[in-house]
Scaffold this motif. Sequence first.
Motif, PDB file in Angstrom:
ATOM      1  N   UNK A 596       0.843  -1.202   0.000  1.00  0.00           N
ATOM      2  CA  UNK A 596       0.000   0.000   0.000  1.00  0.00           C
ATOM      3  C   UNK A 596       0.880   1.253   0.000  1.00  0.00           C
ATOM      4  N   UNK A 597       1.891   1.275   0.846  1.00  0.00           N
ATOM      5  CA  UNK A 597       2.791   2.434   0.923  1.00  0.00           C
ATOM      6  C   UNK A 597       3.542   2.622  -0.389  1.00  0.00           C
ATOM      7  N   UNK A 598       3.959   1.542  -1.023  1.00  0.00           N
ATOM      8  CA  UNK A 598       4.716   1.627  -2.276  1.00  0.00           C
ATOM      9  C   UNK A 598       3.836   2.194  -3.385  1.00  0.00           C
ATOM     10  N   UNK A 599       2.591   1.759  -3.460  1.00  0.00           N
ATOM     11  CA  UNK A 599       1.679   2.280  -4.501  1.00  0.00           C
ATOM     12  C   UNK A 599       1.390   3.761  -4.239  1.00  0.00           C
ATOM     13  N   UNK A 600       1.252   4.099  -2.976  1.00  0.00           N
ATOM     14  CA  UNK A 600       1.003   5.500  -2.617  1.00  0.00           C
ATOM     15  C   UNK A 600       2.176   6.391  -3.020  1.00  0.00           C
ATOM     16  N   UNK A 601       3.407   5.967  -2.748  1.00  0.00           N
ATOM     17  CA  UNK A 601       4.606   6.727  -3.125  1.00  0.00           C
ATOM     18  C   UNK A 601       4.736   6.803  -4.645  1.00  0.00           C
ATOM     19  N   UNK A 608       4.191  14.193  -9.361  1.00  0.00           N
ATOM     20  CA  UNK A 608       5.282  15.158  -9.313  1.00  0.00           C
ATOM     21  C   UNK A 608       5.957  15.282 -10.679  1.00  0.00           C
ATOM     22  N   UNK A 609       6.110  14.108 -11.310  1.00  0.00           N
ATOM     23  CA  UNK A 609       6.724  14.104 -12.631  1.00  0.00           C
ATOM     24  C   UNK A 609       5.834  14.807 -13.633  1.00  0.00           C
ATOM     25  N   UNK A 610       4.541  14.583 -13.532  1.00  0.00           N
ATOM     26  CA  UNK A 610       3.598  15.235 -14.449  1.00  0.00           C
ATOM     27  C   UNK A 610       3.605  16.751 -14.237  1.00  0.00           C
TER      28      UNK A 610
END
Length: 615
Positions: A596-601, A608-610
């Motif tokens: 869950x944390x990995x998908x959130x990050x 941020x990239x967009x």
Amino acid sequence: MWRSKARQWLLRIPTPKCSPLQYQVPPGTLIASRMPSNRPLPTFTCLQNPRLLSASPSFNSRDLDDSDVGIVGNAVNADDSRESEASPVNLDGEMDESGSFGEKGQVLQEFGDSSLGFDDDKVMSEAADVDSLSSLWEESVSADDSSGVFGSQEASDGVVDEIHEVDDEQVESVLSLLQSTLVEPLEASLNKMELSLSEDFAVRVIETPSISGENLVGFFKWAWRNCRSVRTARVVELLVLAVSDVPELGKREGYMLWDLVKEIGAEKGIVKTEILNQLISMFWKMGKAKAGLEVFDKFADFGCVPNSDSYYYTIEALGKRSMFDTAWTVCEKMISSGRLPDREKIGRIIAFFCKGKKGKEAHSMYSAAKEKEICPQRSWLDSLVCSLTKNDETVSLAFELLDDYAKGSLKYANKSFADVVKGLCRIGDVKEAKKLVLRMVESGPPPGNAVFNFVITALSKGGEMEDAIALMKVMEGRGLRPDVYTYTVVMSGYAKGGMMDEACKIFSEARKRHSKLSPATYHVLTRGYCKMEEFEKATDCLKEMKKDGVQPNTDEYNKMIQSLCLKALDWRTAEQLLEETKESGVPLKGITRSLIAAVKELEVEIQSAENNIEA
């Protein structure tokens, strides 16, 4: 015929002139001739071979029958007046007060009675030397016949077998010695007693209880060396029985007995099959399988042929040590010999091999018994079918055995039929499994829910949903209500094929029939919707599950959260489910929380990239 010839030759023996007192005929040994009572008593003189008349010292008139006509002896000398004046005697060798025979016997008459049918001149002209009598016996009488009528060769030569009377005091002395604690070696003590040994003496000692096996073996070894009459199969068999029946028989005593039998076996004809069988049985009870097998392997050396008990005791002895492969080699020899034990023992052998997961071998034993027309017991079939269905290679053999159940015993064979159905489904022969279920419906035994479920599950996994639904209707038609498991496997079949609408219909039917469903039933729907990537419906199923009072388990949450994160990248819904698990106390894997944390990050990095690109 040989009796009549013997009598004729005995009558033809010439009578030499000699003193009437030279040979005396023992009283009571003459065979009476049925002659007229008015004839004078015969005169017995100078018998050529008097011992022929006294071969049986206990002979009396009661041994005679009508066929025993004539007098065994030589022709009489009519001129000899001394014998003719002898006092009359009865057949028991005693005189009546009246000087005539008693009522027990027949009156003895002269040899020259015309009733014998002999011509005196002809008889005298044909008389031969005494040696011709022996030649007649050789031609007309076999050795067995002559020994039975005239007595043994030793008896005819005046030699009588010695009769050994057992001295009770000597027996008591030996028993006292064997039942006591020995101060000196047993052999030395026995040598001092100067015993009059015989077969009956040894039997008396051996059959007395409360003697240790070691002392019994020791006494017999000593007696064997000192008395040849003890060397009989009877005594050896009694010894083996006595030692094997000793309470708490020790290993040392058992092996002492076996070593003794091997030593005795050097004399052919002493060790019999029954003796070896008793030894195998003894080692079986002692748990000495290898020793029992050694005895079995010695049959040929002793000139013995194994019988059904020989094979059975050996197999049982090996079975006590779970030596299944070795036991099967013995069983193969038994089947080849055709010497099978009784029904009860065959059943034990079959059960033994089934226990050792040797179903194929047990089936061979069963087939051999069937060929011998030994009626099988239902317990044999139950054990065999259960064992055979556990191995994919032998399921077909179990299927064939179902035909051997008697019609009257089918109602007790539900488990056996169910095992075969399960085995057929496991090996993928669902078609035969379905046929067997329909056969059970028609002729029994009546199938239960489990039998139907085996086939319905197999059909559902194979995607044959129409057949699965049809079989479920047959189940209902027999008054059986499909259980939660039945509905679940059908739903699984539909969900696996992507037919979620049909799966939902079955789910609704299940909710009507059963007040509470299992977590697995809801799990089928959630997994199906996740597979179709209909995650909203999948989460609705979890909510419906909790509403119905069924708490989702750890596996349910783990798989749901992983699907949301990996496929939908919906970490928000996954995070909500994570909070639910914390409230309900359902533990989750650490990798699920990290996911869950990995998908959130990842989502933050993408945003941020967009934003950087737009700037």
